[in-house]
Write an enzyme that holds these catalytic residues in place. Sequence first.
Site, mmCIF file in Angstrom:
data_model
loop_
_atom_site.group_PDB
_atom_site.id
_atom_site.type_symbol
_atom_site.label_atom_id
_atom_site.label_comp_id
_atom_site.label_asym_id
_atom_site.label_seq_id
_atom_site.Cartn_x
_atom_site.Cartn_y
_atom_site.Cartn_z
ATOM 1 N N SER A 244 0.848 -1.189 0.000
ATOM 2 C CA SER A 244 0.000 0.000 0.000
ATOM 3 C C SER A 244 0.883 1.238 0.000
ATOM 4 O O SER A 244 2.109 1.135 0.046
ATOM 5 C CB SER A 244 -0.897 0.014 1.240
ATOM 6 O OG SER A 244 -0.117 0.325 2.369
ATOM 7 N N LYS A 245 0.221 2.384 -0.015
ATOM 8 C CA LYS A 245 0.964 3.646 -0.056
ATOM 9 C C LYS A 245 1.921 3.788 1.128
ATOM 10 O O LYS A 245 2.923 4.463 1.033
ATOM 11 C CB LYS A 245 -0.025 4.823 -0.046
ATOM 12 C CG LYS A 245 -0.637 5.052 -1.390
ATOM 13 C CD LYS A 245 -1.256 6.444 -1.458
ATOM 14 C CE LYS A 245 -2.208 6.523 -2.631
ATOM 15 N NZ LYS A 245 -3.566 6.860 -2.243
ATOM 16 N N ARG A 246 1.575 3.123 2.200
ATOM 17 C CA ARG A 246 2.454 3.150 3.368
ATOM 18 C C ARG A 246 3.864 2.690 3.024
ATOM 19 O O ARG A 246 4.828 3.040 3.668
ATOM 20 C CB ARG A 246 1.909 2.207 4.445
ATOM 21 C CG ARG A 246 1.022 2.834 5.458
ATOM 22 C CD ARG A 246 0.705 1.860 6.588
ATOM 23 N NE ARG A 246 0.378 0.508 6.131
ATOM 24 C CZ ARG A 246 1.176 -0.545 6.281
ATOM 25 N NH1 ARG A 246 2.336 -0.409 6.851
ATOM 26 N NH2 ARG A 246 0.788 -1.723 5.855
#
Length: 464
Positions: A244-246
């Site tokens: 994910s963007k994390r």
Amino acid sequence: MKPVRTRFAPSPTGFLHIGGARTALFSWAYARRHGGKFILRIEDTDVARSTPEAVQAILDGMAWLDLTHDEGPFYQMQRMDRYKEVIQQMLAAGTAYYCYTTKEELDALRAEQEAQKIKPRYDGRWRPEEGKPLPTPPAGVPPVVRFKNPKGGTVAWDDAVKGRIEFANEELDDLIIARADGTPTYNFCVCVDDWDMGITQVIRGDDHVNNTPRQINILKALGAEVPTYAHLSMILGDDGAKLSKRHGAVSVMQYEEDGFLPEAVINYLARLGWSHGDDEIFSRQQLVEWFDLDHITASAAQFNTEKLLWLNQHYMKQTPPAELAAKVKQRLAARGVDTSHGPDLEKAVALYVDRCNTLNVLADAVEVFYVHVTPHADLLAQHLSDEARPALADFAAGIADVAWEAPAINALIKETVTKHGLKMPKLAMPLRVILTGQAQTPSVDAVIALIGREGVLAALKNNL
Ligand code: GLU
């Protein structure tokens, strides 16, 4: 065998992310492997979330990775008439029917089913069956169109990645294929497209496994040939959690910005869930020769940034210096650094490429040769001892007429340290700091040779 036709069918609701790029790559590679066609289809029917910017981002990402399509891009929003036509045909053929159940009725039905602890589903009240009387259509209620899903039995396919998957038709209620306003729904559009576009292998993320039985039933009702399905497992981040963007850079174009070469990203993505023996490094051409669906792993693939960096460095080293210099020049220019004065950029990148794993790191490293360097006072104090000063002055005098090549410069350094009774680093370290502002550089004679006599003399003069 039918000619191979694969497709990549992104929804333009964001950038092209790593997972999408891998799906595109596998579909592309499969088509190329079999001399088939690769089709690009933009699934933009979710008008609230689709944007022209996202379409552009997808096209940019594909272009950067050089995943060229043979047909398309086709836009679902431009195919509405075709979907409506097929809906009419299905209504006529009796594989779809009008349903006038109102929202209130559906809510009541759901509440009743929940009270009875059964799975909420449409009860088929408007589904025509032989000998079953249907209610009279209420006035003023615009109907939806539902697909007449087969009753009983199972729908199954041999997934090229996951093996046999089977669903009971009991589990699937009659899907709405057109809303009350006439617009067709997602799963239905996918079927019509795959059918019209003659898709033979559907390679996509495994978040679509649950759509597949519905799509197969619709395709069969249309008399279409059912393609082979290959559902790719998800990609996990370095830490094992869903990517994910994390995890930082998940947009393909972010990798471009971060200084990765498309060849490295392609090679990396190819290995993300697919293998050819123990091969880790292979060209795009080899991928096309080797790619198959049999060696896609069913388990989730884990992202490994270190490996991507390693591949990137490999491909940077493989890039001819002139080409590499051109890429670095662009990056430096974007920072306002002019490389037309100073050492030959091609030589600079050749000297530093072994210690850099992205184009940005390489640009950082060679930038010092094109800007005025003022070594940090602390760093200079740390490396420039009083005993080294006379040696440096001697060295400066020596280089005024030494032959300008690394071996001769090296000989002069050795001669100077011997004369002053110093160890090599006593002279090499302050030279590094004075010339580049950094304590870590490639071999100092090579750095000196690169900078050029005048530049070295000027820097020594400024700092002694
Ligand atoms: N548009 C879908 C997505 O972006 C892909 C649909 C498909 O490949 O069948 O997830």
